[in-house]
Design a protein around this motif. Structure first.
Motif, short mmCIF file in Angstrom:
data_model
loop_
_atom_site.label_atom_id
_atom_site.label_comp_id
_atom_site.label_asym_id
_atom_site.label_seq_id
_atom_site.Cartn_x
_atom_site.Cartn_y
_atom_site.Cartn_z
N CYS A 1 0.77 -0.98 -0.05
CA CYS A 1 -0.05 -0.12 -0.04
C CYS A 1 0.85 1.16 -0.10
O CYS A 1 0.59 2.21 -0.63
CB CYS A 1 -0.93 -0.01 1.19
SG CYS A 1 -2.14 1.36 1.21
N GLN B 1 2.37 1.69 -3.34
CA GLN B 1 1.56 1.77 -4.45
C GLN B 1 1.20 3.45 -4.14
O GLN B 1 1.10 4.41 -5.12
CB GLN B 1 0.14 1.25 -4.47
CG GLN B 1 -0.88 1.51 -5.60
CD GLN B 1 -2.10 0.80 -5.21
OE1 GLN B 1 -2.80 0.90 -4.48
NE2 GLN B 1 -2.26 -0.27 -6.36
N LEU B 2 1.06 3.94 -3.16
CA LEU B 2 0.55 5.37 -2.66
C LEU B 2 1.84 6.20 -3.06
O LEU B 2 1.52 7.31 -3.62
CB LEU B 2 0.51 5.63 -1.18
CG LEU B 2 0.44 7.04 -0.69
CD1 LEU B 2 -1.16 7.77 -1.46
CD2 LEU B 2 0.11 6.98 0.84
N SER C 1 5.51 13.47 -3.27
CA SER C 1 5.24 11.96 -3.08
C SER C 1 5.85 11.68 -1.54
O SER C 1 5.26 11.07 -0.65
CB SER C 1 5.86 10.94 -4.10
OG SER C 1 5.48 9.54 -3.76
N THR D 1 3.43 10.71 1.46
CA THR D 1 3.43 9.31 1.99
C THR D 1 3.85 9.18 3.48
O THR D 1 3.66 8.61 4.05
CB THR D 1 4.53 8.51 1.00
OG1 THR D 1 3.80 8.69 -0.38
CG2 THR D 1 4.42 7.14 1.48
N CYS E 1 -4.65 2.21 -2.98
CA CYS E 1 -4.36 2.97 -1.84
C CYS E 1 -4.28 4.50 -2.04
O CYS E 1 -2.88 5.08 -2.27
CB CYS E 1 -3.09 2.41 -1.20
SG CYS E 1 -3.15 1.03 -0.27
N ASP E 2 -5.29 5.23 -2.18
CA ASP E 2 -5.41 6.46 -2.56
C ASP E 2 -5.35 7.28 -0.94
O ASP E 2 -5.67 6.66 0.02
CB ASP E 2 -6.64 6.96 -3.08
CG ASP E 2 -6.57 8.49 -3.79
OD1 ASP E 2 -5.46 8.79 -4.00
OD2 ASP E 2 -7.49 8.87 -4.20
N LEU E 3 -4.82 8.43 -1.14
CA LEU E 3 -4.57 9.07 0.18
C LEU E 3 -5.76 9.38 0.85
O LEU E 3 -5.91 9.30 2.11
CB LEU E 3 -3.72 10.44 -0.05
CG LEU E 3 -3.34 11.22 1.04
CD1 LEU E 3 -2.65 10.66 2.06
CD2 LEU E 3 -2.29 12.68 0.62
N LEU F 1 -7.24 6.53 2.63
CA LEU F 1 -6.34 6.07 3.64
C LEU F 1 -6.71 6.60 4.80
O LEU F 1 -6.42 6.21 6.12
CB LEU F 1 -5.15 5.72 3.18
CG LEU F 1 -4.14 5.14 4.13
CD1 LEU F 1 -4.22 3.70 4.30
CD2 LEU F 1 -2.24 5.59 3.59
#
Length: 315
Positions: A102, A105-106, A161, A165, A184-186, A189
């Motif tokens: 995750c 990916q994020l 990023s 993240t 897994c988008d911010l 999440l």
């Protein structure tokens, strides 16, 4: 799995998440799988074709097509960060993604999408220099300058990023590890965080808003000057060619930033995740699929290069 206490909430050290995805029975999942697979296959085919054509055709070795090739590469990469996992989850009973998966990916999604947006601004500046300052263009947009501009967009993407993240992964998560999204988008999440996420949301809105406003200003100013220059042209064929190229870029900019703004750069974007899933399809799959079509169908040079490449292999 260790558990900590934080007030009345149970905070867990999560090792994996569950990507809820889209609701619906088997028929809905099959339909969505077919839609996602079609969009992704066209995205891969279209962007790979653009990269190959621009690389092999010497007539397209110019700054504009150098940037376009990098745009195709970014579109191909960031859709590939999302689509394969989403496709595998449609018929998965667990829909599990590890914590590390995750986070990865994020990170890469934020990096590539940010870089993509910044590159659209660079492409607008390139068209401004080519049309409004043609005598200075070969010096201003020399190969080394183009390379530095592309590297600058990657640096900007990497900065955003890392910030997004690192802040997201520092917040504690509640006992529910279900992410109400297909990747897994911010925003999704942050919804399962136990702590106050005001700082995360402020940083997300601030950076995304700054990028959108900054790039939009560059695009509007560049195309304002370009429009004035085009109207002064005496050749109707020249005006048509320039309008066609610039129209393709404006279409790509509008599609990309319109959907990104709805999702990340407005207050309340985090609250409506069901709507957010639909909006996300546009900037994760639809826009990367449309960009090669927009630039190839509206660009005479690309269409001629495709014909030459086809004739060369047919012979």
């Amino acid at each position: 799995m260790p558990t900590l206490r934080n007030g009345n909430a149970s905070v867990v050290s999560l090792r994996e998440f569950v990507l809820v995805g889209f609701e619906g029975g088997l028929k809905i999942q099959v339909l969505l799988f077919a839609v996602f697979l079609t969009l992704y296959m066209v995205t891969v085919l279209g962007n790979l074709t653009m990269i190959v054509v621009i690389t092999l055709d010497a007539r397209l070795h110019s700054p504009m097509y150098f940037f376009l090739k990098n745009l195709s590469f970014l579109d191909l990469c960031y859709s590939s960060v999302i689509a394969p996992k989403a496709l595998s989850n449609f018929f998965s009973s667990t829909k599990i993604i590890t914590f590390a998966g995750c986070a990865t990916q994020l990170f890469f999604f934020a990096l590539l999408v940010t870089t993509d947006g910044l590159l659209l601004g660079v492409m607008a500046y390139d068209r401004f220099m080519a049309i409004c300052n043609p005598l200075r263009y070969p010096v201003t947009m020399c190969p080394s300058a183009c390379t530095r501009l592309v590297l600058g967009t990657y640096c900007g993407g990497c900065f955003n990023s890392i910030v997004q993240t690192s802040l997201a992964l520092r917040v504690p998560f509640c006992s529910s590890n279900h992410i109400n999204h297909y990747f897994c988008d911010l925003p999704s999440l942050l919804r399962i965080a136990c702590a106050n996420t005001a700082l995360n949301e402020l940083v997300m809105f601030g950076i995304c808003g700054l990028i959108i406003v900054g790039v939009t200003c560059v695009v509007l100013v560049s195309y304002g000057y370009i429009t004035v220059t085009i109207l002064r042209m005496r050749s109707a064929a020249g005006r048509h060619k320039v309008f066609s190229t610039c129209g393709s870029h404006m279409t790509a900019v509008t599609l990309f930033f319109g959907t990104v703004f709805v999702m990340y750069a407005q207050p309340g974007a985090i609250e409506s995740m069901e709507q957010g899933k639909v909006v996300s399809i546009f900037y994760t799959l639809v826009t990367p699929m449309l960009n090669p079509l927009i630039y190839s169908l509206r660009n005479k040079d690309v269409k001629e290069a495709l014909k030459r490449l086809g004739q060369k292999h047919a012979a």
